[in-house]
Design a protein around this motif. Structure first.
Motif, PDB file in Angstrom:
ATOM      1  N   PRO A   1       0.824  -1.216   0.000  1.00 45.19           N
ATOM      2  CA  PRO A   1       0.000   0.000   0.000  1.00 45.19           C
ATOM      3  C   PRO A   1       0.855   1.262   0.000  1.00 45.19           C
TER       4      PRO A   1
ATOM      5  N   ASP B   1      -7.913   2.774   8.705  1.00 43.88           N
ATOM      6  CA  ASP B   1      -7.799   1.742   7.674  1.00 43.88           C
ATOM      7  C   ASP B   1      -6.428   1.762   7.024  1.00 43.88           C
ATOM      8  N   GLU B   2      -5.879   2.971   6.797  1.00 40.44           N
ATOM      9  CA  GLU B   2      -4.542   3.057   6.221  1.00 40.44           C
ATOM     10  C   GLU B   2      -3.504   2.485   7.178  1.00 40.44           C
TER      11      GLU B   2
ATOM     12  N   ARG C   1      -3.966   0.270   9.382  1.00 39.87           N
ATOM     13  CA  ARG C   1      -4.152  -1.176   9.435  1.00 39.87           C
ATOM     14  C   ARG C   1      -3.521  -1.849   8.212  1.00 39.87           C
ATOM     15  N   SER C   2      -3.713  -1.242   7.034  1.00 38.08           N
ATOM     16  CA  SER C   2      -3.157  -1.840   5.820  1.00 38.08           C
ATOM     17  C   SER C   2      -1.633  -1.794   5.820  1.00 38.08           C
ATOM     18  N   ARG C   3      -1.053  -0.723   6.351  1.00 32.93           N
ATOM     19  CA  ARG C   3       0.401  -0.628   6.358  1.00 32.93           C
ATOM     20  C   ARG C   3       1.014  -1.597   7.372  1.00 32.93           C
TER      21      ARG C   3
END
Length: 396
Positions: A136, A291-292, A294-296
């Protein structure tokens, strides 16, 4: 032309065949013309046709169709050109057409966006590997050809198109340069213009697996100073680890702690090395979400799991070697080092899991004292750090 067909159909391959045929033709002209004078032209034509059909192998065309269809159509066009224009004209037409096809491939070289293959530290083409996923915020881009005046425009346009259409937005560009064997002056000028646009968008630039001749050219053109030697890595995995370490837990904005706007360049005029960049869509801190984060963190965990699997595989190999004999002292040292690295990898995964849980429960955020994002390792190692957590929604 007919003599060449007959020679080929008869199995002749060396230059000696041509000499023998020439001698036979000379003998025929001098002594045997009376025997062939009354032969109809249809008989001679039949000889040529039979020889020509022997050269036309359907199996070769089937192979071309299965391997590369563009070459199949090139072969069909060549046959048609020979029938219409004759042997020499058809071959000349085929050579010209082949040059056009080769130039088209040079102008539009093969490119790929790379992603991490699950369970490994290997990066492969996302379009060809279903088990690969992108990191991401990071565009990992590979071009499989040299960069020169004919393809630099396509290269720059393709990179910018991928950055603009990325979802979520990309904040850094990593160029896997293994396939770039050379670079000319036009390409260096185009790269300079691309760097200017990346600076304007606040996108960080990273390079990996750069060949020495390309590095020399970048150095002579002054681009190496703009890229920064600390942004050139031996392997793609090293560059990704650098990106993840610099950007984990940040908002990727270009504002300082006092709210002032950075201009994307340092005092020396080089590209800024700050990990807090706006990205392709000019993101700011207000758009950062849990959310960012979490994705990272999930991307970090994937990398850690890949390293763990590699270490465990090396441990198993060391065990197999040890069972067959060798230096016991050396094997013990290697095993101890490997086990320590495996333990560290397990701890890293536990720390990331802890950070993920804090993102979910709202306790992973910004240190009120420093104003900086709290690192997952610090959250796990310093209990007092947990008391200095802002109650606002967590930022990346």
């Amino acid at each position: 032309q007919s003599r060449s067909f007959v020679q080929r159909d008869s199995g002749g391959k060396s230059n000696l065949v041509g000499l023998i045929c020439s001698a036979l033709v000379l003998i025929t002209l001098l002594f045997l013309t009376g025997l062939f004078e009354q032969l109809p032209l249809a008989v001679l034509s039949g000889i040529v046709i039979v020889a020509g059909l022997g050269l036309f192998d359907i199996r070769d065309f089937r192979t071309l169709w299965g391997v590369r269809r563009s070459e199949f159509w090139l072969g069909v066009t060549t046959v048609a050109a020979v029938l219409v224009l004759g042997m020499l004209g058809g071959i000349a037409f085929a050579i010209g057409l082949s040059l056009i096809v080769a130039l088209a491939r040079l102008v539009r070289p093969h490119t790929a966006e790379l992603g991490l293959v699950e369970g490994t530290d290997t990066y492969r083409d996302l379009d060809r590997h279903a088990n690969a996923h992108r990191i991401p915020g990071l565009l990992i881009y590979r071009v499989d050809d040299e960069l020169f005046f004919a393809n630099t425009t396509f290269f720059a346009s393709d990179v910018k198109h991928r950055l603009v259409t990325a979802d979520p937005p990309d904040h850094a560009l990593l160029i896997d340069a293994e396939g770039i064997s050379d670079i000319d002056t036009t390409a260096t000028q185009q790269l300079g213009e691309l760097f200017d646009e990346l600076d304007a968008a606040g996108i960080e630039g990273l390079w990996a697996r750069v060949r020495q001749p390309v590095l020399d050219m970048l150095d002579r053109s002054g681009l190496l100073g703009r890229i920064g030697e600390d942004h050139i890595f031996l392997e793609v995995d090293d560059a990704v680890s650098h990106y993840v370490a610099d950007h984990a837990g940040t908002g990727h904005d270009s504002t300082g702690q006092d709210g002032g706007e950075q201009d994307g360049r340092g005092q020396d005029g080089n590209r800024s090395r700050s990990p807090q960049t706006k990205g392709a869509h000019q993101m700011d801190a207000d758009s950062a979400t849990a959310d960012e984060a979490r994705s990272r963190l999930a991307a970090e965990r994937e990398l850690a799991e890949g390293r763990l699997r590699t270490l465990e595989h090396e441990r198993d190999q060391d065990g197999a070697i040890d069972s067959t004999g060798g230096d016991p002292g050396a094997d013990t040292t290697i095993a101890a080092t490997n086990l320590g690295a495996i333990e560290d990898a397990h701890k890293e995964i536990e720390e990331i899991d802890l950070a993920l849980r804090r993102v979910d429960d709202g306790t992973y955020g910004i240190d009120e004292v420093t104003g900086e994002p709290i690192d997952p390792a610090r959250l796990a190692a310093e209990p007092t750090a947990r008391m200095n957590v802002d109650t606002r929604p967590p930022l990346v």
